[in-house]
Design a protein around this motif. Sequence first.
Motif, mmCIF file in Angstrom:
data_model
loop_
_atom_site.group_PDB
_atom_site.id
_atom_site.type_symbol
_atom_site.label_atom_id
_atom_site.label_comp_id
_atom_site.label_asym_id
_atom_site.label_seq_id
_atom_site.Cartn_x
_atom_site.Cartn_y
_atom_site.Cartn_z
ATOM 1 N N SER A 27 -28.422 -52.817 -7.574
ATOM 2 C CA SER A 27 -29.761 -53.171 -8.044
ATOM 3 C C SER A 27 -29.719 -53.544 -9.520
ATOM 4 O O SER A 27 -29.136 -52.829 -10.341
ATOM 5 N N VAL A 76 -34.750 -49.724 -2.742
ATOM 6 C CA VAL A 76 -34.003 -50.979 -2.883
ATOM 7 C C VAL A 76 -33.848 -51.649 -1.513
ATOM 8 O O VAL A 76 -33.428 -51.019 -0.551
ATOM 9 N N GLN A 90 -36.460 -53.324 -8.613
ATOM 10 C CA GLN A 90 -35.285 -52.755 -7.940
ATOM 11 C C GLN A 90 -34.663 -53.750 -6.971
ATOM 12 O O GLN A 90 -33.502 -53.601 -6.586
ATOM 13 N N ASN A 91 -35.395 -54.802 -6.619
ATOM 14 C CA ASN A 91 -34.886 -55.801 -5.684
ATOM 15 C C ASN A 91 -34.349 -57.038 -6.385
ATOM 16 O O ASN A 91 -34.298 -58.130 -5.805
#
Length: 350
Positions: free
Chosen positions: A295, A287, A258-259
Motif C-alpha cells: 500500500s 487495503v 490505502q488503495n
Amino acid sequence: MSQTISALHPSRQHASAHVSPHGHPPDDKTFTLTFEDNRLLSLLFGEHDEHLALIEHRLAVAITPRGNRVAIRGEAASVENARAVLLALYGRVSRGLEITRGEVDGAIRMAKAQSEKDVTEGAVRTRRKAVIARTPTQREYIDAIRNHELVFGIGPAGTGKTYLAVACAAEALMNGEVDRIVLSRPAVEAGERLGFLPGDMKEKVDPYLRPLYDALYDMMPQALVAKGLAENQIEIAPLAFMRGRTLSSAFIILDEAQNTTPQQMKMFLTRLGEGSRMVVTGDPTQVDLPNNATSGLADALGVLKGVKGISQVHFKASDIVRHQLVGRIVGAYDKAGQAAQKARSTRPAK
C-alpha cells in the motif's frame, strides 16, 4: 466513583482539582467539592439552599450537600459548569462579598458561556454549518490541518477523517486561503481499470467519488457546489487524473489512500504546489490492492515519518462518531484479526 477537590482559596482551586486531562470530569461520574470553611457554606448555599436549587434547575444536575462536602451528579459538561459556579461563588463569599440570586444567575451564565466557548473553539466554519470536533483526536486533526502543509489522517471508518478534511477545505475556500478545492480517490482499484464500465469518463468514476460529493454538499449550498464544479473552482477526479500536474493555491484531499501503490502515492504527493495544502486519508486495514501489493499509504507513513511540515494523526476505534454499532463492529474485526495473527505466529513451521 467520585472525584474530590478542596475549595481552599480561589488562587489554589485549579491546583487542588483532580480532573481529566481535558479539564472536565469524566462522563457519568459524581464530582465532589470539599470546602475548608464550614461557616461560609450557609451563605454559599443560600436560605433553604435556594442557591443550590437554582444551580440544579438551570444546569440540570443533582447537588447533595453533606457537611463540608457537596456532591454534583449529572452530565459531564453540566457537572463541570456547576463545579465552576460553586467555586466562583465560594471565592466571592471568601472575600466577604454578598451572594444574591442575581449573583448566582450571573455565575451560571458566565460558566455556560465559557463552556460553549470551549466547545466551539477551533470549530470549522463552512457556508452551511459549523463543524465541531467530537473527540480529542478530531481536535488534533483539525489543528494539524490548519498548521501543516501535508497531513495524513489514518484510522478506521466512521472517525470523520474525510468529512473533517472536506470541511477544512470548504472553510479555506470560503476564507480566500486557497483558490480551489481538489478532491481525489483511487477509482475501483489501484490499477483504475475503468474501461469495462458504461458511459463517459465522468459517468465511470462518479460512483467511486460519491462520498466526496456527499461531504461537500453537507458543507456548501448545492448551487454553490454546482457553480464551483462548472468553473473548476472545485474539482473531483480520480487519482489517475493528477499525473503531470502542479496544484498551486489549492486544498487537495486524497481519500481511500490505502488503495494507492507507492508509485501512485509519490506521484500524488509531488503535485503539491505553492500556497497549497494537502490531506491524505485512509485505513491501512482496508487495503483492496491485488496480489498483496504494498500500500502506498503504509509506505508513505514510514518514508515520511518525522519530515518537517508533515503531520500524521492516528484515529482509533474510540474515535468513531457514526452509529455506536460501527465502533463495536470495528472492535470485533480488530479482535478477530489479532487472534488470527496470534494463531499464525504460534503455528509450528512445516
